[in-house]
Design a protein around this motif. Structure first.
Motif, PDB file in Angstrom:
ATOM      1  N   LYS A   1      14.737   1.075 -11.882  1.00 50.97           N
ATOM      2  CA  LYS A   1      15.242   2.375 -12.355  1.00 50.97           C
ATOM      3  C   LYS A   1      14.475   2.858 -13.572  1.00 50.97           C
ATOM      4  CE  LYS A   1      20.042   1.654 -10.934  1.00 50.97           C
ATOM      5  NZ  LYS A   1      21.410   1.413 -11.451  1.00 50.97           N
ATOM      6  N   ARG A   2      14.135   1.920 -14.457  1.00 51.45           N
ATOM      7  CA  ARG A   2      13.404   2.267 -15.679  1.00 51.45           C
ATOM      8  C   ARG A   2      11.898   2.375 -15.444  1.00 51.45           C
ATOM      9  NH1 ARG A   2      16.635  -2.000 -17.451  1.00 51.45           N
ATOM     10  NH2 ARG A   2      14.797  -3.343 -17.537  1.00 51.45           N
ATOM     11  N   GLY A   3      11.439   1.962 -14.259  1.00 48.24           N
ATOM     12  CA  GLY A   3      10.011   1.975 -13.967  1.00 48.24           C
ATOM     13  C   GLY A   3       9.279   0.785 -14.556  1.00 48.24           C
ATOM     14  N   ASP A   4      10.024  -0.276 -14.909  1.00 46.23           N
ATOM     15  CA  ASP A   4       9.421  -1.464 -15.503  1.00 46.23           C
ATOM     16  C   ASP A   4       8.821  -2.406 -14.464  1.00 46.23           C
ATOM     17  OD1 ASP A   4      10.112  -0.581 -18.011  1.00 46.23           O
ATOM     18  OD2 ASP A   4      11.904  -1.849 -18.170  1.00 46.23           O
ATOM     19  N   LEU A   5       9.363  -2.414 -13.251  1.00 49.18           N
ATOM     20  CA  LEU A   5       8.857  -3.266 -12.181  1.00 49.18           C
ATOM     21  C   LEU A   5       8.781  -2.481 -10.879  1.00 49.18           C
ATOM     22  CD1 LEU A   5      10.747  -6.675 -12.636  1.00 49.18           C
ATOM     23  CD2 LEU A   5       8.378  -6.160 -13.215  1.00 49.18           C
ATOM     24  N   ILE A   6       7.791  -2.847 -10.076  1.00 47.58           N
ATOM     25  CA  ILE A   6       7.626  -2.236  -8.758  1.00 47.58           C
ATOM     26  C   ILE A   6       7.506  -3.373  -7.738  1.00 47.58           C
ATOM     27  CG2 ILE A   6       6.191  -0.750  -7.314  1.00 47.58           C
ATOM     28  CD1 ILE A   6       5.220   0.577  -9.938  1.00 47.58           C
ATOM     29  N   PRO A   7       8.487  -3.506  -6.835  1.00 46.90           N
ATOM     30  CA  PRO A   7       8.451  -4.609  -5.870  1.00 46.90           C
ATOM     31  C   PRO A   7       7.384  -4.422  -4.798  1.00 46.90           C
ATOM     32  CG  PRO A   7      10.371  -3.236  -5.491  1.00 46.90           C
ATOM     33  CD  PRO A   7       9.687  -2.695  -6.709  1.00 46.90           C
ATOM     34  N   LEU A   8       6.909  -5.542  -4.284  1.00 48.27           N
ATOM     35  CA  LEU A   8       5.859  -5.560  -3.263  1.00 48.27           C
ATOM     36  C   LEU A   8       6.362  -6.309  -2.038  1.00 48.27           C
ATOM     37  CD1 LEU A   8       2.791  -5.106  -2.554  1.00 48.27           C
ATOM     38  CD2 LEU A   8       2.401  -7.367  -3.519  1.00 48.27           C
ATOM     39  N   PHE A   9       6.244  -5.685  -0.878  1.00 48.34           N
ATOM     40  CA  PHE A   9       6.636  -6.267   0.406  1.00 48.34           C
ATOM     41  C   PHE A   9       5.396  -6.385   1.289  1.00 48.34           C
ATOM     42  CE2 PHE A   9      10.369  -4.292  -1.311  1.00 48.34           C
ATOM     43  CZ  PHE A   9      11.417  -5.097  -0.923  1.00 48.34           C
ATOM     44  N   CYS A  10       5.496  -7.121   2.400  1.00 43.21           N
ATOM     45  CA  CYS A  10       4.386  -7.200   3.353  1.00 43.21           C
ATOM     46  C   CYS A  10       4.934  -7.079   4.770  1.00 43.21           C
ATOM     47  CB  CYS A  10       3.584  -8.490   3.175  1.00 43.21           C
ATOM     48  SG  CYS A  10       4.542  -9.995   3.184  1.00 43.21           S
ATOM     49  N   VAL A  11       4.205  -6.347   5.628  1.00 40.56           N
ATOM     50  CA  VAL A  11       4.694  -6.056   6.973  1.00 40.56           C
ATOM     51  C   VAL A  11       3.563  -5.980   7.991  1.00 40.56           C
ATOM     52  CG1 VAL A  11       6.636  -4.691   6.083  1.00 40.56           C
ATOM     53  CG2 VAL A  11       4.554  -3.533   6.762  1.00 40.56           C
ATOM     54  N   SER A  12       3.984  -6.037   9.236  1.00 38.84           N
ATOM     55  CA  SER A  12       3.155  -5.662  10.371  1.00 38.84           C
ATOM     56  C   SER A  12       4.008  -4.732  11.223  1.00 38.84           C
ATOM     57  CB  SER A  12       2.759  -6.886  11.206  1.00 38.84           C
ATOM     58  OG  SER A  12       2.332  -6.460  12.490  1.00 38.84           O
ATOM     59  N   ALA A  13       3.691  -3.452  11.217  1.00 41.00           N
ATOM     60  CA  ALA A  13       4.480  -2.491  11.980  1.00 41.00           C
ATOM     61  C   ALA A  13       4.323  -2.710  13.481  1.00 41.00           C
ATOM     62  CB  ALA A  13       4.084  -1.070  11.606  1.00 41.00           C
ATOM     63  N   ASP A  14       3.129  -3.122  13.933  1.00 38.02           N
ATOM     64  CA  ASP A  14       2.899  -3.357  15.362  1.00 38.02           C
ATOM     65  C   ASP A  14       3.856  -4.383  15.942  1.00 38.02           C
ATOM     66  OD1 ASP A  14       0.891  -1.539  15.609  1.00 38.02           O
ATOM     67  OD2 ASP A  14      -0.740  -2.992  15.693  1.00 38.02           O
ATOM     68  N   HIS A  15       4.118  -5.440  15.187  1.00 41.98           N
ATOM     69  CA  HIS A  15       4.960  -6.531  15.680  1.00 41.98           C
ATOM     70  C   HIS A  15       6.324  -6.546  15.005  1.00 41.98           C
ATOM     71  CE1 HIS A  15       1.693  -8.170  18.040  1.00 41.98           C
ATOM     72  NE2 HIS A  15       0.900  -7.949  16.999  1.00 41.98           N
ATOM     73  N   MET A  16       6.607  -5.513  14.197  1.00 44.91           N
ATOM     74  CA  MET A  16       7.875  -5.370  13.495  1.00 44.91           C
ATOM     75  C   MET A  16       8.164  -6.533  12.549  1.00 44.91           C
ATOM     76  SD  MET A  16       9.118  -2.440  14.374  1.00 44.91           S
ATOM     77  CE  MET A  16      10.852  -2.493  13.956  1.00 44.91           C
ATOM     78  N   ILE A  17       7.135  -7.187  12.069  1.00 42.47           N
ATOM     79  CA  ILE A  17       7.307  -8.308  11.151  1.00 42.47           C
ATOM     80  C   ILE A  17       7.512  -7.762   9.746  1.00 42.47           C
ATOM     81  CG2 ILE A  17       6.247 -10.359  10.122  1.00 42.47           C
ATOM     82  CD1 ILE A  17       4.710 -10.734  12.756  1.00 42.47           C
ATOM     83  N   GLY A  18       8.610  -8.147   9.128  1.00 44.52           N
ATOM     84  CA  GLY A  18       8.913  -7.725   7.762  1.00 44.52           C
ATOM     85  C   GLY A  18       9.571  -6.368   7.642  1.00 44.52           C
TER      86      GLY A  18
END
Length: 188
Positions: free
Chosen positions: A166-183
């Motif tokens: 909310k304060r802009g102090d952290l930005i989370p990072l995710f990882c995915v594969s849209a082709d295989h719907m992973i993540g």
């Protein structure tokens, strides 16, 4: 792509947040830099998503470092991949301390929640420690407890992450594969 940036920037005015996609194969590009700057200017929460993790030459660590070096040092993984390229088969959620292993060849997103594989344990420990340190550094009460050696619980860590976002102090990072719907399911 530059062709779509105008529409994407206009869309930010109506959005409550932004997902900034970064290719695991190409990394941070000029278009990524422009869109991230526009997303941050909107003052809404931003999440990074490393996409195309199932493609040849995908590299999560390299992409993460590029984001950190070229875009913002506030980025922190909340998920890490299990494998890469054709060997990408799932994600490890650092908050739940669980692995989500997806059914091979499936494009429906079927997965099984399991314990973290032994081969990924060191990787998990390194990123988990980085996550807890980053969250603790954003709030005095958490930092004090962290420095005293007290464990920061899952719910506390998630709440700390939300407040930092909310304060802009952290930005989370995710990882995915849209082709295989992973993540995709954990991201949503």
């Amino acid at each position: 792509y530059l062709d779509f940036q105008g529409d994407a920037i206009a869309g930010l005015a109506a959005a409550d947040g932004a997902l900034c996609l970064v290719s695991a194969t190409a990394g941070v590009e000029v278009g990524t830099e422009k869109m991230f700057a526009a997303a941050m200017a909107s003052n809404d929460p931003v999440l990074f998503v490393v996409s195309l993790m199932d493609k040849e030459h995908a590299n999560f660590e390299r992409t993460y470092q590029q984001i950190k070096d070229r875009l913002t040092s506030k980025v922190i993984p909340v998920e890490i991949p299990i494998g890469a390229g054709t060997g990408f088969r799932g994600v490890i959620n650092l908050f739940t301390r669980k692995a989500y292993v997806y059914k091979a060849g499936s494009r429906s997103g079927e997965y099984e929640e399991t314990d973290i594989p032994e081969t990924e344990q060191d990787n998990f420990e390194r990123y988990y420690q980085e996550l807890i340190e980053a969250i603790s550094a954003t709030a005095d009460s958490l930092l004090e407890r962290y420095l005293e050696g007290a464990e920061i619980g899952r719910d506390e860590a998630i709440q700390g992450m939300k407040e930092a976002m909310k304060r802009g102090d952290l930005i989370p990072l995710f990882c995915v594969s849209a082709d295989h719907m992973i993540g995709i399911h954990p991201l949503l």
